[in-house]
Design an enzyme around this catalytic site. Structure first.
Site, short mmCIF file in Angstrom:
data_model
loop_
_atom_site.label_atom_id
_atom_site.label_comp_id
_atom_site.label_asym_id
_atom_site.label_seq_id
_atom_site.Cartn_x
_atom_site.Cartn_y
_atom_site.Cartn_z
N CYS A 238 0.84 -1.19 0.00
CA CYS A 238 0.00 0.00 0.00
C CYS A 238 0.88 1.25 0.00
CB CYS A 238 -0.90 -0.02 1.23
SG CYS A 238 -2.05 1.36 1.31
N PRO A 239 0.59 2.21 -0.82
CA PRO A 239 -0.59 2.41 -1.66
C PRO A 239 -0.38 2.03 -3.13
CG PRO A 239 0.55 4.48 -1.52
CD PRO A 239 1.37 3.47 -0.73
#
Length: 85
Positions: A24-25
């Site tokens: 992430c992200p």
């Protein structure tokens, strides 16, 4: 094998994004870019290994209006099908 997994394997998709090994992200950012290049109604298949990607893609779908058609887990891999709004 669940019905959902079978459905996602059979369902046609127009583009695939390999986000394995990304945290992430990055899977979301790459999916956002891929979806922007697609036509309305087309389906993007995303393969990710980040365990947080399930909640991330659910939130992403709600925020953007793109439909999360399905999500399945196969071992340590998560497969998502998203339909472009």
């Amino acid at each position: 094998m669940s019905d959902t997994l079978l459905d996602s394997e059979i369902m046609e998709y127009h583009k695939e994004l390999d986000a394995r090994g990304l945290n992430c992200p990055l899977p979301i950012l790459k999916a956002k870019k891929a979806l922007a290049e697609m036509a309305t109604g087309e389906v993007l298949r995303i393969i990710a290994t980040d365990s947080g990607s399930v909640r991330d893609f659910q939130a992403f779908a709600k925020q953007t209006g793109n439909a999360l058609v399905s999500h399945t887990q196969n071992g340590h891999e998560f497969v998502f099908l998203m339909r472009r709004k």
